[in-house]
Scaffold this motif. Structure first.
Motif, PDB file in Angstrom:
ATOM      1  N   MET A   1      29.757  27.906  31.451  1.00 59.03           N
ATOM      2  CA  MET A   1      30.693  28.181  32.519  1.00 59.03           C
ATOM      3  C   MET A   1      30.392  27.223  33.674  1.00 59.03           C
ATOM      4  N   THR A   2      31.388  26.478  34.101  1.00 54.43           N
ATOM      5  CA  THR A   2      31.155  25.492  35.148  1.00 54.43           C
ATOM      6  C   THR A   2      31.341  26.048  36.555  1.00 54.43           C
ATOM      7  N   ASP A   3      32.169  27.079  36.713  1.00 57.14           N
ATOM      8  CA  ASP A   3      32.408  27.631  38.042  1.00 57.14           C
ATOM      9  C   ASP A   3      32.348  29.155  37.988  1.00 57.14           C
ATOM     10  N   PRO A   4      31.150  29.735  38.173  1.00 54.83           N
ATOM     11  CA  PRO A   4      31.006  31.186  38.066  1.00 54.83           C
ATOM     12  C   PRO A   4      31.734  31.969  39.153  1.00 54.83           C
ATOM     13  N   ILE A   5      31.894  31.383  40.337  1.00 55.86           N
ATOM     14  CA  ILE A   5      32.600  32.090  41.416  1.00 55.86           C
ATOM     15  C   ILE A   5      34.084  32.197  41.084  1.00 55.86           C
ATOM     16  N   ALA A   6      34.670  31.129  40.555  1.00 57.82           N
ATOM     17  CA  ALA A   6      36.076  31.175  40.138  1.00 57.82           C
ATOM     18  C   ALA A   6      36.260  32.176  39.010  1.00 57.82           C
ATOM     19  N   ASP A   7      35.272  32.276  38.115  1.00 53.38           N
ATOM     20  CA  ASP A   7      35.332  33.259  37.034  1.00 53.38           C
ATOM     21  C   ASP A   7      35.328  34.678  37.602  1.00 53.38           C
ATOM     22  N   MET A   8      34.490  34.925  38.598  1.00 56.64           N
ATOM     23  CA  MET A   8      34.437  36.251  39.237  1.00 56.64           C
ATOM     24  C   MET A   8      35.779  36.600  39.877  1.00 56.64           C
ATOM     25  N   LEU A   9      36.349  35.654  40.615  1.00 64.11           N
ATOM     26  CA  LEU A   9      37.632  35.901  41.281  1.00 64.11           C
ATOM     27  C   LEU A   9      38.741  36.124  40.255  1.00 64.11           C
ATOM     28  N   THR A  10      38.718  35.385  39.147  1.00 64.82           N
ATOM     29  CA  THR A  10      39.726  35.550  38.104  1.00 64.82           C
ATOM     30  C   THR A  10      39.594  36.906  37.429  1.00 64.82           C
ATOM     31  N   ARG A  11      38.367  37.357  37.195  1.00 71.11           N
ATOM     32  CA  ARG A  11      38.168  38.683  36.603  1.00 71.11           C
ATOM     33  C   ARG A  11      38.701  39.777  37.522  1.00 71.11           C
ATOM     34  N   ILE A  12      38.466  39.633  38.826  1.00 70.52           N
ATOM     35  CA  ILE A  12      38.994  40.615  39.787  1.00 70.52           C
ATOM     36  C   ILE A  12      40.521  40.578  39.785  1.00 70.52           C
ATOM     37  N   ARG A  13      41.083  39.377  39.826  1.00 68.80           N
ATOM     38  CA  ARG A  13      42.552  39.215  39.837  1.00 68.80           C
ATOM     39  C   ARG A  13      43.181  39.835  38.586  1.00 68.80           C
ATOM     40  N   ASN A  14      42.583  39.586  37.418  1.00 67.27           N
ATOM     41  CA  ASN A  14      43.107  40.134  36.169  1.00 67.27           C
ATOM     42  C   ASN A  14      43.001  41.652  36.133  1.00 67.27           C
ATOM     43  N   ALA A  15      41.893  42.202  36.637  1.00 67.17           N
ATOM     44  CA  ALA A  15      41.723  43.657  36.670  1.00 67.17           C
ATOM     45  C   ALA A  15      42.736  44.302  37.611  1.00 67.17           C
ATOM     46  N   LEU A  16      43.053  43.631  38.707  1.00 65.89           N
ATOM     47  CA  LEU A  16      44.044  44.171  39.650  1.00 65.89           C
ATOM     48  C   LEU A  16      45.437  44.204  39.035  1.00 65.89           C
ATOM     49  N   MET A  17      45.744  43.211  38.193  1.00 66.81           N
ATOM     50  CA  MET A  17      47.074  43.161  37.575  1.00 66.81           C
ATOM     51  C   MET A  17      47.341  44.336  36.645  1.00 66.81           C
ATOM     52  N   VAL A  18      46.290  44.843  36.002  1.00 70.56           N
ATOM     53  CA  VAL A  18      46.460  45.962  35.072  1.00 70.56           C
ATOM     54  C   VAL A  18      45.924  47.269  35.659  1.00 70.56           C
ATOM     55  N   ASN A  19      45.695  47.298  36.967  1.00 70.27           N
ATOM     56  CA  ASN A  19      45.257  48.488  37.702  1.00 70.27           C
ATOM     57  C   ASN A  19      43.968  49.098  37.155  1.00 70.27           C
ATOM     58  N   MET A  30      24.673  34.545  44.614  1.00 71.28           N
ATOM     59  CA  MET A  30      25.889  34.158  45.325  1.00 71.28           C
ATOM     60  C   MET A  30      27.001  35.179  45.099  1.00 71.28           C
ATOM     61  N   LYS A  31      27.185  35.610  43.849  1.00 65.41           N
ATOM     62  CA  LYS A  31      28.230  36.596  43.545  1.00 65.41           C
ATOM     63  C   LYS A  31      27.916  37.936  44.199  1.00 65.41           C
ATOM     64  N   LYS A  32      26.628  38.286  44.259  1.00 66.44           N
ATOM     65  CA  LYS A  32      26.224  39.528  44.911  1.00 66.44           C
ATOM     66  C   LYS A  32      26.543  39.470  46.398  1.00 66.44           C
ATOM     67  N   ALA A  33      26.304  38.333  47.034  1.00 66.53           N
ATOM     68  CA  ALA A  33      26.601  38.167  48.458  1.00 66.53           C
ATOM     69  C   ALA A  33      28.104  38.236  48.718  1.00 66.53           C
ATOM     70  N   ILE A  34      28.901  37.615  47.836  1.00 64.81           N
ATOM     71  CA  ILE A  34      30.362  37.660  47.989  1.00 64.81           C
ATOM     72  C   ILE A  34      30.863  39.089  47.821  1.00 64.81           C
ATOM     73  N   ALA A  35      30.332  39.807  46.827  1.00 69.30           N
ATOM     74  CA  ALA A  35      30.741  41.193  46.587  1.00 69.30           C
ATOM     75  C   ALA A  35      30.359  42.088  47.764  1.00 69.30           C
ATOM     76  N   GLU A  36      29.187  41.870  48.357  1.00 70.91           N
ATOM     77  CA  GLU A  36      28.770  42.663  49.523  1.00 70.91           C
ATOM     78  C   GLU A  36      29.691  42.419  50.711  1.00 70.91           C
ATOM     79  N   ILE A  37      30.116  41.181  50.911  1.00 69.03           N
ATOM     80  CA  ILE A  37      31.063  40.881  51.995  1.00 69.03           C
ATOM     81  C   ILE A  37      32.394  41.573  51.730  1.00 69.03           C
ATOM     82  N   MET A  38      32.863  41.527  50.474  1.00 73.30           N
ATOM     83  CA  MET A  38      34.125  42.182  50.136  1.00 73.30           C
ATOM     84  C   MET A  38      34.024  43.694  50.348  1.00 73.30           C
ATOM     85  N   LEU A  39      32.854  44.269  50.085  1.00 72.90           N
ATOM     86  CA  LEU A  39      32.631  45.698  50.304  1.00 72.90           C
ATOM     87  C   LEU A  39      32.648  46.019  51.795  1.00 72.90           C
ATOM     88  N   LYS A  40      31.951  45.221  52.603  1.00 74.08           N
ATOM     89  CA  LYS A  40      31.898  45.457  54.052  1.00 74.08           C
ATOM     90  C   LYS A  40      33.258  45.298  54.711  1.00 74.08           C
TER      91      LYS A  40
END
Length: 130
Positions: A1-19, A30-40
């Motif tokens: 996987m060349t871009d793990p952050i883009a993969d994380m965002l795509t997984r979230i986007r796909n999960a939102l599409m199917v509720n 890095m992903k943990k820090a991004i998720a903590e910011i999204m939580l806050k």
């Protein structure tokens, strides 16, 4: 996987599409820090780290208004491995005229655009969330 952050965002986007209620993402600091910011900032309901023997997984609980309307309207990866995007404190991006957030990786840690401006630091613009 060349871009793990883009993969994380795509997984979230796909999960939102199917509720979906939760989404699992391989863990990294890095992903943990991004998720903590999204939580806050109120874009996620919960963030859990589950150990699986391979480095762990982040289980992100998505937040909805009512039954179908997601709190997150959009996610966009800005700085990519092939084209990095940096912003100084004076030209910090505004997402949706202040309604969204930009997540910035600075030398003082990962933070939102507003926090970076208050701390008077610039850095790499990772993504926009609105």
């Amino acid at each position: 996987m060349t871009d793990p952050i883009a993969d994380m965002l795509t997984r979230i986007r796909n999960a939102l599409m199917v509720n979906k209620e939760t989404v699992e993402v391989p863990s990294s600091n890095m992903k943990k820090a991004i998720a903590e910011i999204m939580l806050k900032e109120g874009y996620l309901s919960d963030v859990k780290l589950v150990e699986d023997g391979f480095g762990g997984k982040l289980v992100l609980t998505l937040k909805y208004i009512g039954r179908k309307q997601s709190v997150i309207n959009g996610l966009k990866r800005i700085s990519k491995p092939g084209l990095r995007s940096y912003a100084g404190v004076e030209d910090m991006p505004k997402v949706m005229d202040g309604l969204g957030i930009a997540i910035i990786s600075t030398n003082k840690g990962v933070m939102t655009d507003k926090q970076a401006k208050a701390a008077n630091v610039g850095g790499e613009v990772l993504c926009y969330i609105w």
